[in-house]
Design an enzyme around this catalytic site. Structure first.
Site, PDB file in Angstrom:
ATOM      1  N   ASN A 189     -26.530  54.945 -33.685  1.00  0.00           N
ATOM      2  CA  ASN A 189     -26.831  54.980 -35.127  1.00  0.00           C
ATOM      3  C   ASN A 189     -27.716  53.773 -35.396  1.00  0.00           C
ATOM      4  O   ASN A 189     -27.222  52.655 -35.468  1.00  0.00           O
ATOM      5  CB  ASN A 189     -25.535  54.907 -35.944  1.00  0.00           C
ATOM      6  CG  ASN A 189     -25.814  54.746 -37.434  1.00  0.00           C
ATOM      7  OD1 ASN A 189     -26.948  54.917 -37.885  1.00  0.00           O
ATOM      8  ND2 ASN A 189     -24.788  54.404 -38.197  1.00  0.00           N
ATOM      9  N   TRP A 190     -29.001  54.027 -35.526  1.00  0.00           N
ATOM     10  CA  TRP A 190     -29.948  52.912 -35.662  1.00  0.00           C
ATOM     11  C   TRP A 190     -29.891  52.256 -37.037  1.00  0.00           C
ATOM     12  O   TRP A 190     -30.489  51.198 -37.236  1.00  0.00           O
ATOM     13  CB  TRP A 190     -31.372  53.405 -35.399  1.00  0.00           C
ATOM     14  CG  TRP A 190     -31.652  53.808 -33.984  1.00  0.00           C
ATOM     15  CD1 TRP A 190     -30.773  53.863 -32.931  1.00  0.00           C
ATOM     16  CD2 TRP A 190     -32.929  54.200 -33.467  1.00  0.00           C
ATOM     17  NE1 TRP A 190     -31.430  54.274 -31.790  1.00  0.00           N
ATOM     18  CE2 TRP A 190     -32.754  54.491 -32.088  1.00  0.00           C
ATOM     19  CE3 TRP A 190     -34.197  54.349 -34.021  1.00  0.00           C
ATOM     20  CZ2 TRP A 190     -33.810  54.908 -31.280  1.00  0.00           C
ATOM     21  CZ3 TRP A 190     -35.246  54.766 -33.211  1.00  0.00           C
ATOM     22  CH2 TRP A 190     -35.048  55.031 -31.852  1.00  0.00           C
ATOM     23  N   LYS A 191     -29.231  52.918 -37.993  1.00  0.00           N
ATOM     24  CA  LYS A 191     -29.184  52.389 -39.370  1.00  0.00           C
ATOM     25  C   LYS A 191     -30.618  52.150 -39.868  1.00  0.00           C
ATOM     26  O   LYS A 191     -31.519  52.893 -39.486  1.00  0.00           O
ATOM     27  CB  LYS A 191     -28.294  51.146 -39.429  1.00  0.00           C
ATOM     28  CG  LYS A 191     -26.919  51.422 -38.790  1.00  0.00           C
ATOM     29  CD  LYS A 191     -25.902  50.358 -39.021  1.00  0.00           C
ATOM     30  CE  LYS A 191     -24.595  50.766 -38.325  1.00  0.00           C
ATOM     31  NZ  LYS A 191     -23.494  49.839 -38.577  1.00  0.00           N
ATOM     32  N   HIS A 223     -20.763  57.908 -43.311  1.00  0.00           N
ATOM     33  CA  HIS A 223     -20.674  56.560 -42.721  1.00  0.00           C
ATOM     34  C   HIS A 223     -20.133  55.587 -43.773  1.00  0.00           C
ATOM     35  O   HIS A 223     -20.448  55.698 -44.963  1.00  0.00           O
ATOM     36  CB  HIS A 223     -22.049  56.104 -42.224  1.00  0.00           C
ATOM     37  CG  HIS A 223     -21.951  54.887 -41.370  1.00  0.00           C
ATOM     38  ND1 HIS A 223     -21.820  53.626 -41.904  1.00  0.00           N
ATOM     39  CD2 HIS A 223     -21.910  54.744 -40.024  1.00  0.00           C
ATOM     40  CE1 HIS A 223     -21.716  52.756 -40.905  1.00  0.00           C
ATOM     41  NE2 HIS A 223     -21.771  53.405 -39.759  1.00  0.00           N
ATOM     42  N   GLU A 245     -20.958  52.703 -44.535  1.00  0.00           N
ATOM     43  CA  GLU A 245     -21.988  52.012 -45.329  1.00  0.00           C
ATOM     44  C   GLU A 245     -22.470  52.894 -46.469  1.00  0.00           C
ATOM     45  O   GLU A 245     -22.780  52.404 -47.557  1.00  0.00           O
ATOM     46  CB  GLU A 245     -23.141  51.571 -44.403  1.00  0.00           C
ATOM     47  CG  GLU A 245     -22.708  50.404 -43.523  1.00  0.00           C
ATOM     48  CD  GLU A 245     -23.365  50.336 -42.158  1.00  0.00           C
ATOM     49  OE1 GLU A 245     -24.406  50.983 -41.940  1.00  0.00           O
ATOM     50  OE2 GLU A 245     -22.817  49.617 -41.296  1.00  0.00           O
ATOM     51  N   GLY A 287     -20.366  45.868 -36.845  1.00  0.00           N
ATOM     52  CA  GLY A 287     -21.344  44.797 -36.953  1.00  0.00           C
ATOM     53  C   GLY A 287     -20.743  43.404 -36.885  1.00  0.00           C
ATOM     54  O   GLY A 287     -21.429  42.419 -37.147  1.00  0.00           O
ATOM     55  N   GLY A 336     -23.932  51.092 -33.202  1.00  0.00           N
ATOM     56  CA  GLY A 336     -24.952  50.488 -34.059  1.00  0.00           C
ATOM     57  C   GLY A 336     -25.816  49.524 -33.258  1.00  0.00           C
ATOM     58  O   GLY A 336     -26.731  49.921 -32.541  1.00  0.00           O
ATOM     59  N   GLY A 337     -25.502  48.248 -33.351  1.00  0.00           N
ATOM     60  CA  GLY A 337     -26.326  47.187 -32.776  1.00  0.00           C
ATOM     61  C   GLY A 337     -26.760  47.423 -31.335  1.00  0.00           C
ATOM     62  O   GLY A 337     -27.942  47.254 -30.994  1.00  0.00           O
TER      63      GLY A 337
HETATM   64  P1  13P Z   1     -21.989  48.367 -34.623  1.00  0.00           P
HETATM   65  O1  13P Z   1     -21.984  49.006 -33.272  1.00  0.00           O
HETATM   66  O2  13P Z   1     -23.237  47.579 -34.906  1.00  0.00           O
HETATM   67  O3  13P Z   1     -20.723  47.627 -34.902  1.00  0.00           O
HETATM   68  O4  13P Z   1     -22.043  49.580 -35.692  1.00  0.00           O
HETATM   69  C1  13P Z   1     -21.153  50.622 -35.562  1.00  0.00           C
HETATM   70  C2  13P Z   1     -21.536  51.684 -36.523  1.00  0.00           C
HETATM   71  O5  13P Z   1     -21.425  51.528 -37.719  1.00  0.00           O
HETATM   72  C3  13P Z   1     -22.071  52.935 -35.968  1.00  0.00           C
HETATM   73  O6  13P Z   1     -22.161  53.918 -36.941  1.00  0.00           O
END
Ligand code: 13P
Length: 256
Positions: free
Chosen positions: A9-11, A94, A96, A172, A234-235
């Site tokens: 998930n690149w956000k 998600h 967020e 995160g 994510g990261g």
């Molecule tokens: P991180 O891997 O950056 O903690 O993010 C997880 C996430 O929200 C994936 O959707």
């Protein structure tokens, strides 16, 4: 056996040029691990270029959100009809989006139904906050999110839905849930809740990912847990080497 699924998930990261650089770096190495389902969920702006670049590869493409109507006067929104030309998957709910953009269990449910109606595979995210976790409310809250999200969805449809358990306090922060805790919530809360709705056979067949600071240094211990079917990353999905490592280790742990 459930096929493990590692999705990035690149956000809100990467221009089109940066996105192409990343997918072009990972698609060759990832072809060695067809036993793991692989996907990158990029920003809308990169979807067309990325889906073109990944044609014929083992890497699938996903979006990070969508609206539930097919078309109309909804400025700034993207519909499932538009997405299905470009992607296989769409992340829905998600944390967020729930925290910053007004996503609720009700809108999550509408979006899941709309995605399914257009043949998109939803990756439905659930997970508790730090306060809920510390108050001992994790089980009830996560179970409630699953029940509300799957309201009115048939067993046949449910089989095609991926769930991502992402404790918000682990996202995160670098601090993942312990493998045992993640395994327990996924098995005894998420899968168990799905079993009460759809029966054991359906729940046992469904793919449930863990998300929240999954990275090369902890992927092995997380993937060694029997209930954890993969990760929503994510990261660590933003760096080619890290993403390849996550897929490789997942394949190795499962003997694939
Ligand atoms: P991180 O891997 O950056 O903690 O993010 C997880 C996430 O929200 C994936 O959707």
């Amino acid at each position: 056996m459930r096929k493990p699924f590692i999705a990035g998930n690149w956000k809100m990261n990467k221009t089109v040029a940066e996105a192409l650089e990343l997918v072009n770096a990972v698609k060759g190495p990832l072809a060695d691990y067809p036993g793991v389902t692989q996907a990158v969920c990029t920003p809308f702006t990169a979807l067309a270029a990325v889906s073109e670049a990944l044609k014929g590869s083992t890497v699938k493409v996903g979006a990070q959100n969508m609206y539930w109507e097919d078309s109309g006067a909804y400025t700034g929104e993207v519909s499932p009809v538009m997405l299905k030309e470009l992607v296989d998957y769409v992340i829905i709910g998600h944390s967020e989006r729930r925290a910053y953009f007004g996503e609720t269990d009700e809108t999550v449910n509408k979006k899941i139904k709309a995605a399914l109606a257009h043949g998109l595979k939803p990756i439905v995210a659930v997970g508790e906050s730090l306060e809920q976790n510390q108050a001992g409310e994790t089980e009830a809250f996560v179970s409630g999110q699953v029940k509300a999200g799957f309201e009115g969805i048939t067993a046949e449809q449910a089989k095609g839905i991926v769930v991502a358990y992402e404790p918000i306090w682990a996202i995160g922060t670098g601090l993942a849930a312990t493998p045992e805790d993640a395994n327990r919530i996924i098995g005894q809360v998420v899968r168990a809740t799905l079993a009460t709705i759809y029966g054991d056979a359906v729940a046992q067949a469904m793919i449930i990912q863990y998300g929240g600071s999954m990275k090369p240094s902890n992927v092995k211990e997380l993937m060694e847990q029997p209930e954890i079917d993969g990760g929503l990353i994510g990261g660590a999905s933003l760096k080619a080497e890290d993403f390849i490592t996550l897929v490789r280790v997942s394949a190795e742990v499962r003997g694939l």
